[in-house]
Design a protein around this motif. Structure first.
Motif, short mmCIF file in Angstrom:
data_model
loop_
_atom_site.label_atom_id
_atom_site.label_comp_id
_atom_site.label_asym_id
_atom_site.label_seq_id
_atom_site.Cartn_x
_atom_site.Cartn_y
_atom_site.Cartn_z
N THR A 121 0.85 -1.17 0.00
CA THR A 121 0.00 0.00 0.00
C THR A 121 0.90 1.23 0.00
OG1 THR A 121 -0.17 -0.21 2.41
CG2 THR A 121 -2.02 -1.02 1.09
N ASP A 124 -1.58 7.92 -0.51
CA ASP A 124 -2.15 8.88 -1.45
C ASP A 124 -2.24 10.22 -0.72
OD1 ASP A 124 -3.58 10.40 -3.26
OD2 ASP A 124 -5.49 9.39 -2.88
N ALA A 145 -3.04 3.64 -2.01
CA ALA A 145 -3.24 2.80 -3.18
C ALA A 145 -2.67 1.42 -2.86
CB ALA A 145 -2.54 3.39 -4.39
N CYS A 147 -1.04 -2.19 -4.60
CA CYS A 147 -0.52 -2.86 -5.79
C CYS A 147 0.16 -4.18 -5.40
CB CYS A 147 0.47 -1.97 -6.53
SG CYS A 147 1.98 -1.62 -5.61
N ALA A 153 -1.89 -2.89 -10.41
CA ALA A 153 -2.89 -2.30 -9.51
C ALA A 153 -3.88 -3.36 -9.07
CB ALA A 153 -3.61 -1.17 -10.21
N LYS A 157 -8.34 2.57 -6.41
CA LYS A 157 -7.80 3.92 -6.38
C LYS A 157 -6.71 4.16 -7.43
CE LYS A 157 -7.58 6.79 -3.13
NZ LYS A 157 -7.42 7.59 -1.91
N THR A 158 -5.82 3.20 -7.61
CA THR A 158 -4.69 3.43 -8.52
C THR A 158 -5.15 3.79 -9.93
OG1 THR A 158 -3.31 1.94 -7.22
CG2 THR A 158 -2.58 2.43 -9.45
N ARG A 162 -4.63 7.38 -12.00
CA ARG A 162 -4.03 7.38 -13.34
C ARG A 162 -4.97 8.05 -14.34
NH1 ARG A 162 -2.44 0.96 -13.58
NH2 ARG A 162 -0.64 0.96 -12.16
#
Length: 697
Positions: A121, A124, A145, A147, A153, A157-158, A162
Motif C-alpha cells: 500500500t 495517497d 493505493a 498494488c 494495480a 484507487k490506482t 491514473r
C-alpha cells in the motif's frame, strides 16, 4: 461549524503543525503532482502521529480499496518498546508511505496466487488522513493505493488516479488552443448521491436472505407499495430523523460534505447527497458514507441496506454520479455561461463528452455492472441499460444549429408566474430535467444515473475520465495541426454534432418504444453483468487503457475474471440461501399449516356431515399443490446449483450458466414461495413481511 473536519488531518491542520518549508513541499506534491520527498514524509508522519494521539488515537492503518469494492484496513499501534521495559509512541515516514498487506487474500484475477502473498500500500497524499471511530476507539486512517509485488494495480484507487492524470494532460492541450496559459492542472469533480433503505433490526435478524445477500429472496408484495407517491420528500419519521442527524455529525467530523437528505420514492428508502469534491477524495468520501450509514443505523436498532434491489416490486437504489471538470484556477469547464452558442471552449468540451459517451457506451455500461444492478436497470426510477444523453432544450437546439452549419442563438429560460399574487415570479431554467436518462446534463455537470448503490464510484469515474481524455486527445491532435484553427474547430464541432446525434435522446427512457428506437439507432443494450464483462477483453479496450496508462492488459484481464467470478459467487450465495430458507423455514411452516387445515376439516366432518367445508378444502388443495410445485423447484435449484459449483468452464460460460440456469431456477422457486406466503396464516409465516419491513420504522 466547529465539528466539521475535526477528525481530518486537513490543510488547516497541516499548516498549523508542519514547518513552512515542509508544508510548501507537500502542497506542491498535492497540487502539482510532483514526487514526494522522503524527508518530507518523515516530518509529516511525526506531526500526523502527534495530532492523532492528542485526539485519542492509539493505532494507525493504511486504508485502501481492494477489488472487493469495499475498504480494507489492518491496524498497527503506535507503541514501540524501550530498553527499560516501557513503550514510546512512534510513527515513521516509512510507515506513512508504505504498508504491506497480504495481496493473495484479495481478489486479483490471477495476478497473485495463494503462495504469492506480497503486496504494497502506498500513501495517497492528495486525500487527507482522518480519524475513524469504532466503539469509542479512534484509528488514524491513511488513504492509500494498493498494488502487487509485481507492480499491477490491485485496487480501485490506482487506476482512478491514473485516469485523473490522463484527463488533465489532454484537457490542458485543448485549453492551450483557446489561449489559456494560466491553468496548470485540470481535475474531474464528483458529487455522488447515495440511495439506501432502512429496516428495523428485529426484522433483519429474522431474514437470512437480507443477512447473507443483502436482498429479499422471498417476499410477496405488500397491499400498499409506492403507488400513492406519498413517501417521496415526505415528512421524516422521528426515528429516521434521529438516524440522519447522527449520520451527519459523523460525516461532518470526517470532512464529508453531506448536504441534502430526504425520503426517496419507495417506502423505507432514503437519499443523501454531498457537495462536489475532487474525484479521488469524493470516492474516498463515498466509501465513508456507506460505512458510516451501516454503523450509525445499528445505533438506532436499524439496518442500512445498500443493495440495488432489496425489495422486489418497489424502486431500487442507485448512486447518481454528478461529474464535471474544473481547472486549478477555479473554472468549471462544463459551465455553459449565459450564451453557450458563443462559448466555443465549452462547446468543444461538451462535444468531446458526447462523442466519448457514444463511442464508448459499452465501457460505461461495464462500469455500472454488478449482480444487484441487473435487477434494477430499466425499472422504476432507474435508467435503462441503454446509454443515451439528455442535453435539454437549450443545448439540443445549439447542436442542431451546429449540424446545420451555423450558430446564432441560445434559448433562454422564461419568467414563470404561479398565478398567485403573493408568490414571486422567477426565471425558470432554460431546460427541463429528465430523470429517465442514464446520462443527463444538469446545468454545469453530467449526472450518470446508472451507477449501482453498493459499488465504489471509482470504476465509473475511471471510465468517464479515460474516454473523455481519449476524445480530447483526438480533438487536440486535429486542432493543433490545423493551419486555420477557427475553421478547423467549426468543422470539428459540426462533424461531432452530426455523427453522434444518435446518442441524444430527451424522451421517456422507460418506454418500450425507446428500446425499439435505440435498436434502430444502433445503440448497444447490454442487459446483464455477464455480457458486459466481455467488453473488457476487446483489443480496442486494451489499446485505449494502455494508451493512457490507466490499466495494462494484465490488469484488465484480472478485472474481467474478477467481475465474472464475483457474479457467480453472488448468485451461488443467493441460491444456497434460498435452499436453506426453503428447507428450514418455508416448507416446515407450510406442512404445519396444511396439517392444521386437514385436522380442521376432519374435525368438522366428524362433528357434522351437513357443514359446508368447501372453503377449507379449496384452501388445503391450493396450499398442497403449491407446496408440491415449490418442492419440485427446490429440488431443481439444488441440482443446478451443485452443477454450477462443480463446473470447470471458462469464466464467461460459468457466468452464463449461473444467469440462465441457476438464476431462473431461483425465480421459479420464489414464485411458489411468495404464493405460499399469501396462503399460510400470518401468525405461522416464518419471515417478516414486506408490510412490516417497509412500513414499520
Amino acid at each position: 461549524m466547529k465539528i466539521f473536519g475535526e477528525n481530518v488531518f486537513n490543510d488547516a491542520a497541516m499548516r498549523e503543525r508542519l514547518p513552512k518549508a515542509t508544508y510548501k513541499s507537500l502542497h506542491k506534491t498535492i497540487e502539482q503532482g510532483l514526487p514526494l520527498d522522503p524527508s518530507v514524509a518523515e516530518i509529516v508522519a511525526n506531526a500526523m502521529k502527534d495530532w492523532a494521539i492528542e485526539k485519542g488515537a492509539t493505532h494507525f492503518t493504511h486504508w485502501f480499496q481492494p477489488l472487493t469494492g469495499i475498504t480494507a484496513e489492518k491496524h498497527d499501534s503506535f507503541i514501540s518498546p524501550t530498553k527499560d521495559g516501557h513503550v514510546v509512541m512512534e510513527f515513521s515516514g516509512k510507515e506513512l508511505i508504505q504498508g504491506e498487506p497480504d495481496a493473495s487474500s484479495f481478489p486479483s484475477g490471477g495476478i497473485r496466487a495463494t503462495f504469492e502473498a506480497r503486496g504494497y500500500t502506498a500513501w495517497d497524499c492528495t486525500s487527507p488522513a482522518f480519524l475513524k471511530e469504532d466503539a469509542g476507539a479512534l484509528t488514524l486512517c491513511i488513504p492509500t493505493a494498493f498494488c502487487s509485488y509485481t507492480g499491477e494495480a490491485l485496487d480501485k484507487k490506482t487506476p482512478l488516479l491514473r485516469s485523473m492524470q490522463a484527463l488533465s494532460k489532454q484537457a490542458l492541450r485543448v485549453l492551450k488552443l483557446f489561449g489559456n496559459t494560466t491553468t496548470s492542472h485540470v481535475t474531474s469533480t464528483v458529487g455522488a448521491e447515495q440511495e439506501y433503505f432502512l429496516v428495523d433490526k428485529k426484522f433483519f435478524d429474522k431474514r437470512l436472505d437480507l443477512m447473507l445477500s443483502g436482498r429479499t429472496l422471498f417476499g410477496a408484495m405488500a397491499p400498499k407499495g409506492q403507488e400513492l407517491e406519498d413517501h417521496y420528500f415526505g415528512s421524516l419519521k422521528t426515528r429516521v430523523a434521529a438516524f440522519m442527524h447522527d449520520l451527519n455529525v459523523e460525516l461532518w467530523k470526517l470532512g464529508v460534505l453531506a448536504k441534502t437528505q430526504h425520503n426517496e420514492v419507495a417506502p423505507g428508502q432514503f437519499e443523501l447527497a454531498p457537495i462536489f469534491g475532487t474525484t479521488n477524495i469524493a470516492t474516498d468520501h463515498n466509501q465513508l458514507v456507506m460505512d458510516s450509514m451501516k454503523k450509525v443505523a445499528l445505533r438506532h436498532d436499524l439496518v442500512c441496506l445498500l443493495h440495488e434491489k432489496p425489495f422486489a416490486g418497489v424502486n431500487g437504489s442507485g448512486k447518481h454520479n454528478n461529474w464535471s471538470m474544473s481547472t486549478d484556477d477555479g473554472m468549471n469547464l462544463l459551465d455553459p455561461g449565459p450564451n453557450p452558442h458563443e462559448n466555443f471552449q465549452f462547446l468543444t468540451i461538451i462535444s468531446a463528452v458526447i462523442k466519448a459517451v457514444d463511442d464508448y457506451a459499452e465501457l460505461l455500461r461495464v462500469s455500472a455492472a454488478n449482480p444487484g444492478n441487473d435487477h434494477r436497470l430499466g425499472a422504476n426510477e432507474a435508467p435503462p441499460a441503454i446509454i443515451s444523453i439528455f442535453l435539454g432544450d437549450q443545448l439540443t437546439d445549439i447542436f442542431e444549429q451546429l449540424q446545420n452549419g451555423g450558430l446564432n442563438r441560445s434559448l433562454q429560460g422564461e419568467r414563470l408566474a404561479s398565478g398567485v399574487k403573493t408568490l414571486p415570479a422567477f426565471r425558470k431554467d432554460s431546460t427541463d430535467r429528465n430523470r429517465t436518462s442514464p446520462f443527463a446534463f444538469t446545468g454545469n455537470k453530467f449526472e450518470f444515473r446508472m451507477v449501482a448503490s453498493s459499488q465504489s464510484i471509482s470504476g465509473p469515474n475511471v471510465v468517464l475520465n479515460l474516454i473523455i481524455a481519449e476524445v480530447l486527445s483526438q480533438f487536440a491532435d486535429c486542432l493543433e495541426q490545423a493551419p486555420d484553427f477557427d475553421q478547423a474547430l467549426q468543422a470539428l464541432l459540426k462533424e461531432t454534432a452530426t455523427n453522434h446525434k444518435r446518442i441524444l435522446f430527451d424522451g421517456n427512457g422507460y418506454s418500450n418504444e425507446w428500446v425499439e428506437e435505440a435498436a434502430k439507432r444502433g445503440l448497444p443494450n447490454i442487459s446483464s453483468t455477464v455480457d458486459a464483462a466481455l467488453v473488457l477483453m476487446r483489443e480496442s479496450t486494451v489499446e485505449l487503457y494502455e494508451k493512457h496508462k490507466v490499466l495494462n492488459r494484465t490488469e484488465l484481464e484480472s478485472r474481467y475474471e474478477i467481475n465474472l467470478e464475483q457474479y457467480c459467487k453472488q448468485i451461488n450465495i443467493e441460491a444456497l440461501t434460498m435452499i436453506d430458507m426453503a428447507k428450514h423455514q418455508i416448507i416446515p411452516s407450510a406442512v404445519k399449516y396444511s396439517t392444521q387445515l386437514a385436522n380442521s376439516i376432519t374435525a368438522i366432518k366428524s362433528a357434522s356431515s351437513a357443514v359446508d367445508i368447501s372453503v377449507q378444502a379449496e384452501l388445503l388443495k391450493d396450499l398442497c399443490s403449491t407446496l408440491v410445485s415449490f418442492n419440485a423447484n427446490l429440488i431443481n435449484l439444488e441440482k443446478v446449483t451443485h452443477e454450477a459449483a462443480t463446473m470447470t468452464t471458462e469464466a464467461y460460460a460459468h457466468g452464463v450458466y449461473y444467469r440462465d440456469v441457476v438464476f431462473k431456477a431461483m425465480q421459479a422457486l420464489r414464485t411458489d414461495g411468495d404464493k405460499l406466503e399469501t396462503i399460510i396464516d400470518a401468525d405461522q409465516w416464518p419471515l417478516p413481511t414486506y408490510s412490516q419491513m417497509l412500513f414499520m420504522l
